[in-house]
Design a protein around this motif. Structure first.
Motif, mmCIF file in Angstrom:
data_model
loop_
_atom_site.group_PDB
_atom_site.id
_atom_site.type_symbol
_atom_site.label_atom_id
_atom_site.label_comp_id
_atom_site.label_asym_id
_atom_site.label_seq_id
_atom_site.Cartn_x
_atom_site.Cartn_y
_atom_site.Cartn_z
ATOM 1 N N ASP A 199 -56.654 -25.761 6.670
ATOM 2 C CA ASP A 199 -55.461 -25.795 7.683
ATOM 3 C C ASP A 199 -54.053 -25.595 7.062
ATOM 4 O O ASP A 199 -53.151 -25.292 7.856
ATOM 5 C CB ASP A 199 -55.638 -26.434 8.798
ATOM 6 N N ARG A 200 -54.042 -26.196 5.728
ATOM 7 C CA ARG A 200 -52.579 -26.114 5.290
ATOM 8 C C ARG A 200 -52.602 -25.182 4.118
ATOM 9 O O ARG A 200 -52.253 -24.248 4.066
ATOM 10 C CB ARG A 200 -52.183 -27.598 4.859
ATOM 11 N N TYR A 201 -53.316 -25.772 2.957
ATOM 12 C CA TYR A 201 -53.207 -24.823 1.700
ATOM 13 C C TYR A 201 -54.040 -23.464 2.125
ATOM 14 O O TYR A 201 -53.412 -22.501 1.652
ATOM 15 C CB TYR A 201 -53.880 -25.427 0.660
ATOM 16 N N GLY A 202 -55.022 -23.381 2.648
ATOM 17 C CA GLY A 202 -55.733 -22.325 3.025
ATOM 18 C C GLY A 202 -55.096 -21.339 3.867
ATOM 19 O O GLY A 202 -55.374 -20.210 4.106
ATOM 20 N N SER A 203 -54.132 -22.018 4.942
ATOM 21 C CA SER A 203 -53.181 -21.032 5.721
ATOM 22 C C SER A 203 -52.165 -20.039 4.719
ATOM 23 O O SER A 203 -51.799 -19.314 5.571
ATOM 24 C CB SER A 203 -52.555 -21.726 6.883
ATOM 25 N N VAL A 204 -51.911 -20.355 3.822
ATOM 26 C CA VAL A 204 -50.924 -19.556 2.912
ATOM 27 C C VAL A 204 -51.356 -18.433 2.557
ATOM 28 O O VAL A 204 -52.667 -18.439 1.859
ATOM 29 C CB VAL A 204 -50.213 -20.726 1.752
ATOM 30 N N ASP A 205 -50.693 -17.231 2.669
ATOM 31 C CA ASP A 205 -51.123 -16.138 2.112
ATOM 32 C C ASP A 205 -51.135 -16.363 0.482
ATOM 33 O O ASP A 205 -50.111 -16.668 -0.207
ATOM 34 C CB ASP A 205 -50.257 -14.680 2.428
ATOM 35 N N LYS A 206 -52.201 -15.704 -0.165
ATOM 36 C CA LYS A 206 -52.250 -16.050 -1.686
ATOM 37 C C LYS A 206 -52.479 -14.304 -2.283
ATOM 38 O O LYS A 206 -53.367 -13.701 -1.781
ATOM 39 C CB LYS A 206 -53.610 -16.861 -1.861
ATOM 40 N N VAL A 207 -52.014 -14.308 -3.637
ATOM 41 C CA VAL A 207 -51.974 -13.032 -4.439
ATOM 42 C C VAL A 207 -52.446 -13.460 -5.619
ATOM 43 O O VAL A 207 -51.860 -14.444 -6.178
ATOM 44 C CB VAL A 207 -50.914 -12.305 -4.325
ATOM 45 N N PHE A 208 -53.401 -12.923 -6.369
ATOM 46 C CA PHE A 208 -53.941 -13.094 -7.622
ATOM 47 C C PHE A 208 -53.612 -12.089 -8.558
ATOM 48 O O PHE A 208 -53.686 -10.907 -8.087
ATOM 49 C CB PHE A 208 -55.286 -13.392 -7.771
ATOM 50 N N ILE A 209 -52.722 -12.316 -9.563
ATOM 51 C CA ILE A 209 -52.454 -10.973 -10.618
ATOM 52 C C ILE A 209 -53.498 -11.538 -11.627
ATOM 53 O O ILE A 209 -53.322 -12.248 -12.686
ATOM 54 C CB ILE A 209 -51.010 -11.134 -11.098
ATOM 55 N N VAL A 210 -54.205 -10.491 -12.016
ATOM 56 C CA VAL A 210 -55.377 -10.636 -13.089
ATOM 57 C C VAL A 210 -54.702 -9.938 -14.401
ATOM 58 O O VAL A 210 -53.938 -9.206 -14.492
ATOM 59 C CB VAL A 210 -56.448 -9.821 -12.873
ATOM 60 N N CYS A 211 -54.741 -10.775 -15.516
ATOM 61 C CA CYS A 211 -54.232 -10.372 -16.715
ATOM 62 C C CYS A 211 -55.563 -10.062 -17.789
ATOM 63 O O CYS A 211 -56.233 -11.067 -17.848
ATOM 64 C CB CYS A 211 -53.566 -11.266 -17.443
ATOM 65 N N GLU A 212 -55.650 -8.722 -17.615
ATOM 66 C CA GLU A 212 -56.826 -8.194 -18.531
ATOM 67 C C GLU A 212 -57.207 -8.452 -19.851
ATOM 68 O O GLU A 212 -58.440 -8.519 -20.155
ATOM 69 C CB GLU A 212 -56.977 -6.414 -18.213
ATOM 70 N N GLN A 213 -56.317 -8.849 -20.644
ATOM 71 C CA GLN A 213 -56.577 -9.123 -21.981
ATOM 72 C C GLN A 213 -56.312 -10.557 -22.279
ATOM 73 O O GLN A 213 -56.006 -10.963 -23.521
ATOM 74 C CB GLN A 213 -55.737 -8.329 -23.024
ATOM 75 N N ASP A 214 -56.455 -11.499 -21.337
ATOM 76 C CA ASP A 214 -56.179 -12.632 -21.424
ATOM 77 C C ASP A 214 -57.483 -13.522 -22.133
ATOM 78 O O ASP A 214 -58.544 -13.309 -21.881
ATOM 79 C CB ASP A 214 -55.861 -13.446 -20.137
ATOM 80 N N PHE A 215 -57.066 -14.166 -23.235
ATOM 81 C CA PHE A 215 -58.218 -14.746 -23.953
ATOM 82 C C PHE A 215 -58.140 -16.318 -23.890
ATOM 83 O O PHE A 215 -59.349 -16.960 -24.125
ATOM 84 C CB PHE A 215 -57.875 -14.901 -25.429
#
Length: 266
Positions: free
Chosen positions: A201-217
């Protein structure tokens, strides 16, 4: 003609939160681009990081470490909402800020960052990454302490690890900068293992976007996408041919990503 309120506003204030061993300095390219584009950008040093004067032995808990970010968010005007961008371990700090002040967060952006869920202790997504052989961390130095010493376990990235797994696609001058400025830090795993899950109800209520970095080792794409599957987010973006340090290896592409996100979440 006056504004009828139908046009959606862009979130104009962006807070950039660095990862482990780094500091505000690692955002210098991206901060410049965003500021030039008209955004207000705040880039804190977390406790015992960057030019913060505290030493790691003065920072006993993850909340202590994240305190500079929390102080910024709590000080915002009542009607202001911000976009939080957390890189790597910085994902844990923006998750804590979203948990404590969900009403202040327009969006939480996880840039190849640890993405905790609402069912497991916050350490879960980090512990899963550490199931790989210790040799993956190359010359990185890990140190643990006894309970009597009252210090969190520490980590310091080695120069070979920086070159081969963090900055392998970054300009050589940025690798030199990192070798000069990184500091010993902690992932506060004992503390994070003892914390309850973040709440829906707190953290879960916030809109989240994930940026994938494709060559992250460092946090490989497979682990990034596992975290997204484990805890789905509102939107997933991806940057090709970029290492763990997207803010220095592909700053223009990352800037464009963040501007697109800011225009959608206000």
């Amino acid at each position: 003609m006056g504004d009828d309120g139908s046009k959606k506003k862009t979130c104009n204030h962006i807070i950039l939160v660095h990862g482990a061993s780094h500091g505000a300095w690692c955002w210098y390219k991206l901060s410049t681009l965003l500021t030039s584009a008209g955004y207000r950008v705040t880039v804190p040093d977390l406790a015992a990081a960057g030019i913060d004067e505290r030493r790691l032995e003065d920072v006993l808990t993850f909340a202590d470490y994240s305190k500079p970010l929390l102080e910024i968010v709590v000080s915002l005007p009542a009607d202001e909402r911000v976009m939080l961008v957390g890189h790597s371990f910085g994902g844990m700090s923006i998750a804590l800020a979203a948990e404590m002040f969900p009403e202040k967060v327009a969006a939480a952006v996880f840039l190849t960052a640890f993405l905790p869920d609402c069912t497991a202790p916050p350490s879960f997504v980090i512990d899963k990454l550490f199931e790989v052989p210790i040799s993956v961390w190359m010359d990185t130095q890990f140190k643990t302490y006894t309970a009597e010493e009252k210090r969190p376990a520490s980590v310091l990235f080695g120069p070979q690890f920086l070159e081969s797994r963090l900055y392998q696609l970054s300009p050589p001058e940025d690798i030199t900068l990192a070798k000069t400025l990184i500091r010993i830090t902690s992932l506060f795993l004992d503390d994070l293992r003892s914390r309850p899950p973040f709440t829906a109800d707190r953290y879960g209520s916030v809109d989240k976007v994930f940026i994938v970095c494709e060559q992250d080792f460092t946090i490989p794409e497979q682990h990034q996408r596992w975290m997204i599957e484990n805890y789905p987010v509102k939107e997933v973006k991806s940057i090709e041919a970029v290492d763990h340090m997207a803010m220095v290896s592909k700053p223009k592409e990352l800037c464009q990503c963040l501007m697109e996100i800011a225009s959608k979440y206000s």
